[in-house]
Design a protein around this motif. Structure first.
Motif, PDB file in Angstrom:
ATOM      1  N   UNK A  43      30.999  37.782  43.082  1.00  0.00           N
ATOM      2  CA  UNK A  43      31.998  36.964  42.388  1.00  0.00           C
ATOM      3  C   UNK A  43      33.140  37.835  41.861  1.00  0.00           C
ATOM      4  N   UNK A  44      32.837  39.092  41.569  1.00  0.00           N
ATOM      5  CA  UNK A  44      33.860  40.063  41.240  1.00  0.00           C
ATOM      6  C   UNK A  44      34.694  39.766  40.019  1.00  0.00           C
ATOM      7  N   UNK A  45      34.191  38.976  39.105  1.00  0.00           N
ATOM      8  CA  UNK A  45      34.963  38.664  37.917  1.00  0.00           C
ATOM      9  C   UNK A  45      35.963  37.546  38.113  1.00  0.00           C
ATOM     10  N   UNK A  46      36.027  36.964  39.323  1.00  0.00           N
ATOM     11  CA  UNK A  46      36.962  35.861  39.564  1.00  0.00           C
ATOM     12  C   UNK A  46      36.575  34.628  38.760  1.00  0.00           C
ATOM     13  N   UNK A  51      31.059  31.268  32.347  1.00  0.00           N
ATOM     14  CA  UNK A  51      30.893  30.235  33.356  1.00  0.00           C
ATOM     15  C   UNK A  51      29.739  30.571  34.304  1.00  0.00           C
ATOM     16  N   UNK A  52      29.585  31.853  34.603  1.00  0.00           N
ATOM     17  CA  UNK A  52      28.451  32.294  35.415  1.00  0.00           C
ATOM     18  C   UNK A  52      27.142  32.028  34.676  1.00  0.00           C
ATOM     19  N   UNK A 226      37.669  28.222  35.089  1.00  0.00           N
ATOM     20  CA  UNK A 226      38.312  28.402  36.388  1.00  0.00           C
ATOM     21  C   UNK A 226      37.546  27.564  37.404  1.00  0.00           C
ATOM     22  N   UNK A 227      38.258  26.697  38.113  1.00  0.00           N
ATOM     23  CA  UNK A 227      37.545  25.841  39.075  1.00  0.00           C
ATOM     24  C   UNK A 227      37.160  26.673  40.293  1.00  0.00           C
ATOM     25  N   UNK A 232      32.540  30.289  45.971  1.00  0.00           N
ATOM     26  CA  UNK A 232      32.110  30.698  44.626  1.00  0.00           C
ATOM     27  C   UNK A 232      31.043  29.758  44.082  1.00  0.00           C
ATOM     28  N   UNK A 233      31.158  28.458  44.385  1.00  0.00           N
ATOM     29  CA  UNK A 233      30.109  27.516  43.980  1.00  0.00           C
ATOM     30  C   UNK A 233      28.769  27.924  44.612  1.00  0.00           C
ATOM     31  N   UNK A 234      28.821  28.330  45.871  1.00  0.00           N
ATOM     32  CA  UNK A 234      27.586  28.748  46.551  1.00  0.00           C
ATOM     33  C   UNK A 234      26.977  29.967  45.867  1.00  0.00           C
TER      34      UNK A 234
END
Length: 314
Positions: A43-46, A51-52, A226-227, A232-234
Motif C-alpha cells: 500500500x506504500x502509505x497511499x 484506514x488500514x 482516501x477512497x 488497494x481495496x484488495x
C-alpha cells in the motif's frame, strides 16, 4: 537431556503428530503474518494508517465471529460476546491499536525484517514491565538478557549508518513508532493475562478487540479518508483476512501443542519477512544486521528458557 534418554521417553506417535501439527501451525501463522505485512507495505502509505487499521479489523470480524459462533454452545450462541470486564477490553483495545499502528507505520517506512525484529523486543519489555505491573521478581540472568537484547537493537540501528538495514536510524520516527508499538503489545499481553485469570474467554477477547479496533479505526480514518482504488481495496481486504487466518493458526497451535515447545518457532517470522523484503524490495541486510537480529533473538529465547525453568505463566 541426553539423546538416549530422549529416545527412551519418546512420546507416542499420536503425541508426536500433534506436536508436529502445532509447530507447522505456528510457522504457518508466522508466514501468514508476513504476508499481511507485505500487503501493508505494498500500500506504500497511499492509504492512511488508521484506514488500514479500520479495514484490518473490519475484514477480520466475519471469519473470527463465524468460528466463535460455531464453537459456542448451541442454545446460547451469543455467549461468545459476554464479558465480565468492559474496561479491561477497552484497555486491551487501546494497547493493541497502538501496537498495530506502530507495526503498520514501520512496515511502510522501514525494511520488513527490521520491523519484525524490533517487534520481538516485546518479550524484553514484557519482562521489564512484569516487575511493576505483575509483581514478578526478575533475577539477574533475565535482567542481563534484556540489556543484551537492547544491545542487539542498537546493532541493527547503528546511529549514523546508512547502509543495509541500518538506515532505520535515519527514519527515527518510524523506529520509535515500532518500539512504542512493542511496548504497547507487552501491555496488551499483561492485560490479556489478567483478563484470562478473571475468567474472560479467548473468543470474547479476540472479538471485542476486532470490534473495538474497527470502531476506533473508523473514527480515526474519517479526517484523512482516501477512497481506495480496486487494487488497494484488495490489499486492505488481504490484510484483514490473512491476519485472521494467522490468528486462527496460532490459536490452533497453542491449543494442541506444548507452549514450551512451539513458542520459539514464532521467530521464524524474521526469515519470512527478510525473504519477502529481499525478493520484492531489494532489502539486503548486512553483517551488522544479522548480528543484531541474532543477539535479539538469542536474548528473547533465553528469557523464554528462564521463564520455562521458573514456571512463569505467560
Amino acid at each position: 537431556m541426553s539423546r538416549s534418554t530422549s529416545l527412551v521417553h519418546a512420546p507416542p506417535p499420536s503425541s508426536r503428530a500433534a506436536r508436529g501439527r502445532a509447530i507447522l501451525c505456528v510457522m504457518g501463522a508466522a508466514a501468514t503474518f508476513a504476508l499481511a505485512a507485505v500487503a501493508v507495505k505494498l500500500l506504500g502509505g497511499a492509504v492512511p494508517v488508521m484506514q488500514v487499521i479500520l479495514c484490518r479489523n473490519l475484514f477480520a470480524i466475519p471469519p473470527l465471529l463465524a468460528l466463535a459462533l460455531w464453537q459456542a454452545p448451541r442454545g446460547n450462541r451469543l455467549s461468545v460476546l459476554a464479558t465480565r470486564n468492559p474496561w479491561a477490553h477497552a484497555q486491551r483495545t487501546l494497547y493493541g491499536l497502538v501496537g498495530m499502528f506502530g507495526s503498520f507505520y514501520g512496515y511502510i517506512h522501514l525494511p520488513m525484517a527490521m520491523v519484525t525484529a524490533l517487534g520481538f523486543t516485546m518479550p524484553l519489555f514484557l519482562t521489564a514491565l512484569s516487575v511493576p505491573l505483575l509483581g514478578e521478581k526478575v533475577g539477574w540472568r533475565r535482567s542481563c538478557a534484556v540489556l543484551v537484547g537492547f544491545c542487539g537493537v542498537l546493532l541493527m540501528l547503528r546511529p549514523g549508518a546508512g547502509d543495509g538495514m541500518g538506515e532505520g536510524a535515519l527514519h527515527l520516527p518510524a523506529t520509535l513508532a515500532v518500539l512504542a508499538g512493542a511496548v504497547a503489545w507487552a501491555l496488551a499481553m499483561i492485560t490479556i493475562r489478567r483478563m484470562g485469570e478473571q475468567g474472560e474467554s479467548g473468543s470474547a477477547i479476540v472479538l471485542w478487540f476486532a470490534i473495538g479496533g474497527a470502531l476506533v479505526g473508523g473514527l480515526g480514518a474519517i479526517p484523512g479518508w482516501v477512497w481506495p482504488t480496486p487494487g488497494q481495496w484488495a490489499l486492505l481486504a488481504a490484510v484483514g483476512l490473512v491476519s485472521s487466518l494467522a490468528q486462527l493458526l496460532m490459536t490452533a497451535a497453542y491449543r494442541s501443542g506444548d507452549t514450551t515447545l512451539i513458542a520459539p518457532f514464532e521467530y521464524s517470522g524474521i526469515l519470512w519477512t527478510m525473504s519477502f523484503g529481499m525478493l520484492l524490495w531489494g532489502e539486503m541486510p548486512d553483517g551488522w544486521d544479522f548480528a543484531g537480529i541474532a543477539v535479539l533473538v538469542a536474548s528473547g529465547l533465553y528469557i523464554w528458557h528462564r521463564e520455562v525453568r521458573r514456571g512463569v505463566k505467560r
